[in-house]
Design a protein around this motif. Structure first.
Motif, PDB file in Angstrom:
ATOM      1  N   ILE A  39       0.843  -1.175   0.170  1.00 46.83           N
ATOM      2  CA  ILE A  39      -0.040   0.075   0.012  1.00 46.83           C
ATOM      3  C   ILE A  39       0.824   1.165  -0.134  1.00 46.83           C
ATOM      4  O   ILE A  39       0.809   2.267  -0.690  1.00 46.83           O
ATOM      5  CB  ILE A  39      -0.783  -0.100   1.150  1.00 46.83           C
ATOM      6  N   GLU A  40       1.932   1.313   0.842  1.00 42.73           N
ATOM      7  CA  GLU A  40       2.730   2.416   0.904  1.00 42.73           C
ATOM      8  C   GLU A  40       3.332   2.640  -0.457  1.00 42.73           C
ATOM      9  O   GLU A  40       3.562   3.776  -0.856  1.00 42.73           O
ATOM     10  CB  GLU A  40       3.654   2.250   1.985  1.00 42.73           C
ATOM     11  N   ALA A  41       4.036   1.435  -1.142  1.00 44.24           N
ATOM     12  CA  ALA A  41       4.713   1.729  -2.313  1.00 44.24           C
ATOM     13  C   ALA A  41       3.747   2.382  -3.217  1.00 44.24           C
ATOM     14  O   ALA A  41       4.079   3.158  -4.142  1.00 44.24           O
ATOM     15  CB  ALA A  41       5.139   0.395  -2.791  1.00 44.24           C
ATOM     16  N   ALA A  42       2.383   1.706  -3.389  1.00 37.77           N
ATOM     17  CA  ALA A  42       1.486   2.363  -4.481  1.00 37.77           C
ATOM     18  C   ALA A  42       1.175   3.513  -4.153  1.00 37.77           C
ATOM     19  O   ALA A  42       0.830   4.493  -5.248  1.00 37.77           O
ATOM     20  CB  ALA A  42       0.365   1.327  -4.550  1.00 37.77           C
ATOM     21  N   THR A  43       0.936   4.070  -3.129  1.00 38.63           N
ATOM     22  CA  THR A  43       0.691   5.388  -2.438  1.00 38.63           C
ATOM     23  C   THR A  43       1.642   6.348  -2.882  1.00 38.63           C
ATOM     24  O   THR A  43       1.393   7.566  -3.554  1.00 38.63           O
ATOM     25  CB  THR A  43       0.542   5.473  -0.988  1.00 38.63           C
ATOM     26  N   GLY A  44       2.922   5.943  -2.697  1.00 39.68           N
ATOM     27  CA  GLY A  44       4.069   6.905  -3.113  1.00 39.68           C
ATOM     28  C   GLY A  44       4.115   7.190  -4.726  1.00 39.68           C
ATOM     29  O   GLY A  44       4.274   8.139  -5.059  1.00 39.68           O
ATOM     30  N   ALA A  45       3.816   6.079  -5.533  1.00 41.91           N
ATOM     31  CA  ALA A  45       3.661   5.889  -6.841  1.00 41.91           C
ATOM     32  C   ALA A  45       2.776   6.766  -7.212  1.00 41.91           C
ATOM     33  O   ALA A  45       2.838   7.690  -8.296  1.00 41.91           O
ATOM     34  CB  ALA A  45       3.969   4.702  -7.450  1.00 41.91           C
ATOM     35  N   ALA A  46       1.486   6.606  -6.837  1.00 42.86           N
ATOM     36  CA  ALA A  46       0.449   7.538  -7.149  1.00 42.86           C
ATOM     37  C   ALA A  46       0.423   8.906  -7.001  1.00 42.86           C
ATOM     38  O   ALA A  46       0.284   9.731  -7.583  1.00 42.86           O
ATOM     39  CB  ALA A  46      -0.775   7.014  -6.467  1.00 42.86           C
ATOM     40  N   LEU A  47       0.951   9.282  -5.602  1.00 42.84           N
ATOM     41  CA  LEU A  47       1.181  10.770  -5.187  1.00 42.84           C
ATOM     42  C   LEU A  47       2.211  11.348  -6.187  1.00 42.84           C
ATOM     43  O   LEU A  47       1.795  12.523  -6.642  1.00 42.84           O
ATOM     44  CB  LEU A  47       1.716  10.704  -3.888  1.00 42.84           C
ATOM     45  N   ALA A  48       3.098  10.791  -6.568  1.00 44.19           N
ATOM     46  CA  ALA A  48       4.468  11.237  -7.591  1.00 44.19           C
ATOM     47  C   ALA A  48       3.505  11.452  -8.838  1.00 44.19           C
ATOM     48  O   ALA A  48       4.082  12.216  -9.524  1.00 44.19           O
ATOM     49  CB  ALA A  48       5.621  10.141  -7.506  1.00 44.19           C
ATOM     50  N   SER A  49       2.828  10.425  -9.356  1.00 46.06           N
ATOM     51  CA  SER A  49       2.268  10.635 -10.492  1.00 46.06           C
ATOM     52  C   SER A  49       1.193  11.736 -10.912  1.00 46.06           C
ATOM     53  O   SER A  49       0.956  12.281 -11.818  1.00 46.06           O
ATOM     54  CB  SER A  49       1.645   9.430 -11.035  1.00 46.06           C
ATOM     55  N   LEU A  50       0.577  12.114  -9.705  1.00 42.94           N
ATOM     56  CA  LEU A  50      -0.515  13.246  -9.533  1.00 42.94           C
ATOM     57  C   LEU A  50       0.304  14.566  -9.390  1.00 42.94           C
ATOM     58  O   LEU A  50      -0.624  15.468  -9.609  1.00 42.94           O
ATOM     59  CB  LEU A  50      -1.297  12.919  -8.211  1.00 42.94           C
ATOM     60  N   ARG A  51       1.404  14.823  -9.074  1.00 44.50           N
ATOM     61  CA  ARG A  51       2.140  15.968  -8.841  1.00 44.50           C
ATOM     62  C   ARG A  51       1.857  16.794 -10.211  1.00 44.50           C
ATOM     63  O   ARG A  51       2.546  16.426 -11.205  1.00 44.50           O
ATOM     64  CB  ARG A  51       3.423  15.865  -8.321  1.00 44.50           C
ATOM     65  N   ARG A  52       1.708  18.104  -9.924  1.00 43.74           N
ATOM     66  CA  ARG A  52       1.715  18.925 -11.011  1.00 43.74           C
ATOM     67  C   ARG A  52       2.761  20.291 -10.341  1.00 43.74           C
ATOM     68  O   ARG A  52       2.736  20.238  -9.123  1.00 43.74           O
ATOM     69  CB  ARG A  52       0.302  19.437 -11.220  1.00 43.74           C
TER      70      ARG A  52
END
Length: 132
Positions: A39-52
């Motif tokens: 969950i933490e790995a997926a969350t970190g990847a998702a957060l990074a992909s959402l950043r603008r």
């Protein structure tokens, strides 16, 4: 104190129903810890992909995440903005999730104590309440 009561009162009571409960609970704890790593790995990847730019996040990309990953990602963004998740309540996260999922072009909700989720069109920000 609660931990001692669980260990000295609740666990022995549970053992009357299942003598192997300690092993079951230890296995459950190991499984939960392993799942949390995922969950933490997926969350970190998702957060990074959402950043603008400018500290904003992509609202449409956020909406495309699975419900569980949306919740975990929003919690991570709140933790990042405020430094921790102390006193974060599910109701605040739910209100912010509703604002992000809704049709309103703008919204400003308390996602967590000391944290605001500000929606502006296709972007949103998660900021400390005292931030301008």
């Amino acid at each position: 104190m609660l931990r001692n009561r669980i260990r000295h009162e609740l666990i022995p009571l549970l053992e009357t129903y299942n003598p192997g409960i300690r092993k079951v609970l230890a296995r459950l704890a190991d499984t939960a810890a392993a799942d949390m790593e995922i969950i933490e790995a997926a969350t970190g990847a998702a957060l990074a992909s959402l950043r603008r730019a400018g500290g904003a996040f992509d609202r449409d990309a956020f909406r495309a995440l699975s419900p569980g990953l949306r919740r975990a990602t929003l919690r991570a963004a709140c933790a990042e903005a405020r430094g921790n998740l102390t006193d974060v309540r599910a109701t605040g996260i739910d209100e912010a999730l509703d604002a992000l999922a809704g049709d309103a072009e703008s919204a400003d909700v308390a996602g967590a104590p000391g944290t605001r989720v500000r929606v502006a069109g296709r972007l949103f920000q998660v900021v400390a309440s005292n931030a301008g």
